[in-house]
Scaffold this motif. Structure first.
Motif: not given
Lengths: 649, 260
Positions: A256-257, A259-260
């Protein structure tokens, strides 16, 4: 399932394989992405349709065969579509490291003569626009995420959605048919541990043969689950996600990004996974921290079963004989500890896990293997289309990177440098015949620049970069990376740089691990507000000194390295950072650069001072720069055994 | 560079007293559709009181507030919210034990029509609404780039991120007018830059009108289309950042001469 692979002689490019998959596995998942909290799926037929439409638009915008298409952004399905669309038109995709600052990006975009750029979002578009005047070959920029782009009026900027609507549908098949296995598939710029980046030109044959070697070796299947989260500009992502997915027909998922990734990993449960050692180090550090905060009973259960795993885990995984009692305890541990732990880490379903790029700490490696996770090391290079050596499932050792992969020949020169020859060997460095001639011999052998030894049973062991291996003033071998990796195996030590070539003894500069040491400090009520403050605490220096002394004791046992014990060290006041040019984008230490920038610190390490005031430039995330000044203590470490004699200090 | 939008909110001759203390005296200004409007002034100037009047938390003794053409004297906060006014607070007011996602979901509460039973049983309208609202919330989460903390209890988040979650909750209500009470207070440079970016893109991309209180003058001057300056509860000046910056009263009262 290996027999089900399509014939690569007939389907000799990725667009042809895409077409094959769209016909033979039309409704099988090809690409996934988490969007608005929900995993979205493109089947192979969807994948082909998306590529066909985009290719139509790019052709309408005037993209010609042989031109370069730079791809800048995080792993996004649409950027992979762009890669495929470029390839299907006979253009050459050039993925660029998405976190590069504008200046770094300019070099690659300019050197590759990119005519088109497909960028993820406004941030990347801004970077490119800021360098536009230095990029004479650039004609068109296409962006995926339209957010923030409303006020951009440049006529050469196009939204992805608009481009998709521009082209005619027909003609794609004819374009795809024009491609051949010997064509250039991609140019990947190496991050450049030394000097400027070099563009590694790889053909479809290179990538496909290598992808096939790997797929056959690991018996990859159509139902593998892969998370494509490492930079698209890196050969590992290209081969292990994009290429092997095309060949085997499995799906790869985009996080998703950035960081995820840990959450996405857990939700997906990949079966085939690559991560650099750093990721596994971080996972282990997290587990350790969380267990230290757990209730006493849980801690005891955890420790007990981890001991069981240490005794029996690796043997069970590699199919050796294990006593009944241990087998039973291990089964219990699987229910109580290993299973839940693997689930939290997202590694429950893992069949094949690779790590490479740097040496991995033996404890870290053993930890994951003892849990029953089939983590293996490989040794690879962009120039080899990844695979040079791979560890086999039944013979995995922490200190070697395994025997040569099928089809690969290995050789060690007299100076100790590793050479290989394989079907994956690159064509050339783009527009750099001098470097090509230096690296690749006339008969196809490639100089890796790594120093290594081959064991009696054929396993390769990498010691260091060939050019970094030096000698102390008394002639003892000095292998800095070997020492640094050993140091970094301590969870509290994040990064280390050692010095010693033509010196009387070895010294080190150290970065502490903010997370591990910070947690330690928190539990002892030691206040700190920044990395700099924490790193300067005498208590923290005491810990590091303890680690270094212990490390010295370990070295003393190895006659080859007993002379390389670290006599003096310094804990730096800032993290070494790629933005400051101290690390490469793949987080490798830039040795020469650091020894110039930190020359006063090195002089102090060898000069005998007890402390030094150090001023270092830093670059902030927004590109501005400043300086950080710190008063750093220099510590002496305990020397063990025979390495003790040392010049005045 | 005032934007030629219609007047969204008009404040006329507002006076607010707490006993004998005059918090606001005869304050008037208009907020136009689509602009970023800043209320500045020294400590105790009445900035937060003004915001509290706008969203109905305080009831001024004199004056009128006209929102979207409808004049009102007294209105309670939930009514203001239902009409399209959302806000964030100077001191973060989130449910610390709940996750980011749950907190942002609460921003949708006023738009939910299902009965308690329907919601509890996750049935019929309850189920449909939950899905609809979750989708909207996910858009906000994507917009503010807080996917990675979706399931993290907000009490565990650093301050700067909590501020962002609060903004997310306010945006989840799809407001026409967003009131931000010191959105950058206590943030480091990087967090401030992020917040500025999100405030601007909220205004640009979603077209939300924004009224904000902020002490960081750099932020105010960069972000705002227009500024009103309060001092001791009175309006001192109003205009574009440049006009206000050049106003001698403002320089004396706020930027130059100290009150201490």
């Amino acid at each position: 399932m290996a027999g089900a692979l399509p014939d690569v002689a007939q389907h000799d490019t990725f667009p042809k394989l895409l077409r094959y998959n769209a016909e033979h596995r039309a409704s099988v998942a090809a690409v996934r992405e988490k969007d608005l909290g929900i995993w979205q799926t493109w089947t192979w037929a969807d994948f082909r349709d998306a590529v066909r439409k985009l290719a139509g638009g790019m052709k309408a915008l005037g993209l010609k065969r042989g031109e370069k298409v730079a791809i800048v952004g995080d792993n996004r399905p649409r950027l992979y579509f762009a890669m495929s669309a470029a390839q299907s038109l006979g253009a050459i995709p050039v993925p660029v490291y998405q976190d590069a600052v504008a200046d770094e990006m300019r070099f690659v975009l300019d050197h590759a003569e990119a005519a088109f750029i497909v960028a993820e979002d406004q941030e990347q578009v801004d970077k490119v626009l800021s360098q536009k005047e230095h990029l004479p070959a650039l004609r068109t920029i296409i962006y995926d995420d339209a957010r923030g782009m409303r006020d951009y009026s440049e006529s050469f900027l196009h939204a992805y959605d608009d481009v998709v609507g521009m082209g005619r549908e027909g003609g794609w098949d004819e374009e795809v048919d024009l491609g051949k296995g010997g064509d250039t598939a991609i140019i990947l710029y190496t991050s450049g541990t030394t000097g400027t980046p070099k563009g590694v030109v790889l053909s479809y044959d290179n990538l496909l043969l290598c992808a096939k070697i790997g797929a056959d070796f690991e018996h990859l299947r159509e139902d593998e689950v892969v998370l494509a989260y490492l930079p698209m500009a890196w050969v590992g992502d290209n081969v292990l996600s994009y290429c092997q997915a095309h060949l085997v027909g499995f799906s790869f998922a985009c996080p998703e990004s950035p960081e995820t990734v840990p959450h996405d990993l857990r939700e997906l449960g990949p079966t085939y996974f690559f991560a650099p050692p750093r990721v596994f180090e971080n996972l282990l550090t997290q587990v350790t921290i969380r267990m230290e905060d757990a209730a006493p009973l849980k801690q005891r259960v955890f420790r007990f079963f981890m001991n069981v795993a240490e005794r029996a885990g690796a043997d069970i995984l590699e199919g050796r004989k294990v006593g009944l009692a241990n087998r039973f305890l291990y089964r219990m541990g699987e229910v109580l500890v290993y299973g839940p732990l693997k689930n939290v880490l997202g590694l429950s379903r893992l069949r094949v896990g690779y790590t490479a790029g740097e040496a991995i700490g033996p404890e870290i490696f053993r930890f994951f293997r003892s849990l029953g996770i089939n983590l293996k090391q490989l040794y690879g290079q962009t120039e080899a289309s990844v695979f040079v050596t791979i560890q086999t499932n039944d013979d995995v050792r922490p200190d070697s990177v395994g025997p040569p992969a099928p089809g690969v020949e290995l050789r060690i020169t007299e100076e100790g440098e590793v050479l290989y020859r394989s079907p994956g060997v690159f064509q050339e460095y783009y527009k750099n015949s001098e470097a090509t001639a230096e690296t690749k011999t006339g008969d196809g052998w490639v100089h890796t620049g790594d120093a290594g030894v081959i064991d009696d049973d054929g396993h390769l062991r990498i010691i260091d970069r060939a050019k970094d291996v030096g000698r102390l003033a008394n002639g003892t071998l000095f292998a800095p990376k070997y020492l640094e990796n050993k140091l970094k195996f301590y969870p509290n030590i994040r990064e280390a740089v050692t010095f010693g070539h033509e010196r009387d003894f070895v010294t080190a500069m150290i970065n502490i691990d903010m997370e591990a040491v910070g947690n330690w400090a928190e539990r002892r009520n030691i206040a700190y507000s920044s990395y700099q403050e924490l790193a300067a605490r005498p208590e923290v220096l005491d810990i590091v000194e303890g680690h270094v002394s212990e490390f010295n004791a370990g070295l003393a046992a190895d006659p080859q390295f007993a002379g390389s014990q670290i006599h003096r060290f310094i804990v730096l006041h800032k993290m070494l950072d790629a933005d400051d040019g101290e690390l490469t984008r793949t987080q490798k230490v830039r040795r020469r650069f650091i020894s110039e920038r930190y020359a006063p610190a090195i002089d102090a390490l060898y000069g005998g001072e007890g402390s030094i005031v150090l001023e270092t430039p830093v670059t902030f995330e927004d590109g501005r720069s400043g300086t950080i000044t710190g008063d750093l203590a220099i510590r002496d470490a305990r020397i063990s055994g025979a390495g003790g004699e040392r010049a005045a200090a | 560079m005032t934007r030629p939008g219609d007047i969204l909110l008009s404040v006329k001759e507002i006076s607010l007293r707490f006993g004998g203390v005059r918090a606001l005296t005869d304050v008037s200004f208009d907020i136009h559709e689509g602009e970023i409007f800043a209320i500045i002034g020294p400590n105790g100037a009445g900035k937060s009181s003004m915001l509290n009047c706008i969203n109905g938390f305080y009831h001024p003794q004199e004056g009128t507030i006209t929102f979207k053409g409808a004049e009102r004297r007294q209105m309670r906060p939930h009514e203001a919210a239902a009409q399209g006014i959302s806000r964030t607070f100077q001191n973060i007011a989130l449910f610390k034990g709940m996750t980011t996602l749950e907190n942002v979901m609460t921003g949708r509460m006023l738009k939910m029509r299902a009965t308690l039973a329907e919601q509890a049983l996750y049935f019929w309208r309850g189920r449909r609404e939950e899905i609809e609202h979750r989708e909207k919330v996910e858009e906000v989460i994507d917009f503010l780039e807080i996917q990675s903390i979706r399931k993290t209890p907000v009490g565990r988040l650093p301050y700067g991120l909590q501020k962002r979650v609060e903004l997310a909750r306010a945006l989840a209500a799809e407001p026409e007018l967003l009131l931000l009470d010191e959105p950058m207070a206590g943030m480091n440079v990087e967090e401030k830059e992020d917040m500025c970016r999100f405030v601007l893109s909220t205004n640009h991309e979603l077209g939300t009108t924004i009224a904000l209180i902020e002490h960081d003058m750099g932020v105010v001057m960069d972000l705002s289309d227009r500024v009103v300056v309060l001092d001791y509860g009175k309006k001192l000046a109003e205009g574009t950042p440049d006009e206000v910056r050049g106003n001698q009263d403002v320089i004396d009262a706020y930027l130059g001469v100290s009150h201490d």
